[in-house]
Design an enzyme around this catalytic site. Structure first.
Site, PDB file in Angstrom:
ATOM      1  N   HIS A 103       0.819  -1.036  -0.183  1.00  0.00           N
ATOM      2  CA  HIS A 103      -0.049   0.164  -0.208  1.00  0.00           C
ATOM      3  C   HIS A 103       0.876   1.284   0.009  1.00  0.00           C
ATOM      4  O   HIS A 103       1.936   1.266   0.633  1.00  0.00           O
ATOM      5  CB  HIS A 103      -0.937   0.024   1.251  1.00  0.00           C
ATOM      6  N   HIS A 105       0.824   5.006   1.005  1.00  0.00           N
ATOM      7  CA  HIS A 105       0.139   5.995   1.958  1.00  0.00           C
ATOM      8  C   HIS A 105       0.166   7.460   1.310  1.00  0.00           C
ATOM      9  O   HIS A 105       1.219   7.835   0.716  1.00  0.00           O
ATOM     10  CB  HIS A 105       0.812   6.340   3.249  1.00  0.00           C
TER      11      HIS A 105
HETATM   12  P1  5GP Z   1       1.426   0.308   7.312  1.00  0.00           P
HETATM   13  O1  5GP Z   1       1.593   0.411   8.816  1.00  0.00           O
HETATM   14  O2  5GP Z   1       1.611  -1.220   7.031  1.00  0.00           O
HETATM   15  O3  5GP Z   1       2.482   1.165   6.468  1.00  0.00           O
HETATM   16  O4  5GP Z   1       0.137   0.907   6.951  1.00  0.00           O
HETATM   17  C1  5GP Z   1      -1.138   0.005   7.367  1.00  0.00           C
HETATM   18  C2  5GP Z   1      -2.175   1.096   7.584  1.00  0.00           C
HETATM   19  O5  5GP Z   1      -3.395   0.569   7.367  1.00  0.00           O
HETATM   20  C3  5GP Z   1      -2.079   2.029   8.753  1.00  0.00           C
HETATM   21  O6  5GP Z   1      -1.998   3.487   8.402  1.00  0.00           O
HETATM   22  C4  5GP Z   1      -3.495   1.537   9.455  1.00  0.00           C
HETATM   23  O7  5GP Z   1      -4.045   2.589   9.920  1.00  0.00           O
HETATM   24  C5  5GP Z   1      -4.280   1.112   8.112  1.00  0.00           C
HETATM   25  N1  5GP Z   1      -5.509   0.141   8.535  1.00  0.00           N
HETATM   26  C6  5GP Z   1      -5.193  -0.958   9.373  1.00  0.00           C
HETATM   27  N2  5GP Z   1      -6.386  -1.654   9.282  1.00  0.00           N
HETATM   28  C7  5GP Z   1      -7.402  -0.944   8.460  1.00  0.00           C
HETATM   29  C8  5GP Z   1      -8.465  -1.128   8.084  1.00  0.00           C
HETATM   30  O8  5GP Z   1      -9.254  -2.293   8.591  1.00  0.00           O
HETATM   31  N3  5GP Z   1      -9.166  -0.345   7.395  1.00  0.00           N
HETATM   32  C9  5GP Z   1      -8.545   0.837   6.888  1.00  0.00           C
HETATM   33  N4  5GP Z   1      -9.157   1.372   6.253  1.00  0.00           N
HETATM   34  N5  5GP Z   1      -7.168   0.992   7.042  1.00  0.00           N
HETATM   35  C10 5GP Z   1      -6.610   0.133   8.186  1.00  0.00           C
END
Ligand code: 5GP
Ligand code: ZN
Length: 141
Positions: A103, A105
């Protein structure tokens, strides 16, 4: 046909099995709001096809994610009056990745928001910078 992982949270969002605030989608990508926004408008762009991270994602999907991220950045600037945008991707738990479906951001930034860089920039060792650059250059296929 996109590949999904039955245990993956973002695959479930892509499939519509888990609710999310989807703002845009195309053949290869889905863009939805982050549930824990760092700033107003924080959203995530994901490929429809499951890939764990930056190292696994198909380059065509990566390009499609980048295009969708740029589109959202433009819409966020115009609509939310963002002053700037950060694009962030975390690859690997040590790099803060917590959801293992690639993903991007897209984080709108505002002049008065409280976000800060996670490190304090300071002058590096020039010899080491050059040696590391040379080592990387040598290993390009
Ligand atoms: P990472 O930490 O892997 O870079 O980002 C994961 C992102 O996914 C985090 O910013 C977190 O808030 C978001 N996230 C986690 N679970 C969910 C969910 O169930 N729905 C949505 N829309 N975002 C999520
Ligand atoms: Zn997935």
């Amino acid at each position: 046909m996109s590949t999904t992982d039955p245990d993956c949270l973002f695959c479930k969002i892509v499939a519509g099995e888990i609710p999310a605030t989807v703002v845009a989608s195309d053949e290869r990508t889905v863009t939805f709001m982050d549930i824990n926004p760092a700033t107003r408008g924080h959203a995530l762009v994901v490929p429809r096809t499951h890939a764990r991270d930056l190292l696994e994602i198909d380059p065509e999907d990566l390009a499609a994610v980048a295009r969708a991220g740029q589109r959202l950045a433009k819409v966020s600037k115009a609509t939310l009056r963002a002053d700037g945008i950060n694009l962030i991707n975390s690859c690997g738990a040590e790099a803060w990745q917590t959801v293992f479906h690639f993903h991007l951001h897209v984080i709108p930034r505002y002049a008065d928001d409280p976000l800060q860089l996670p490190w304090v920039p300071s002058a590096g060792d020039q010899e080491q910078i050059q040696a590391t650059g040379a080592e990387l250059k040598e290993h390009y296929a």
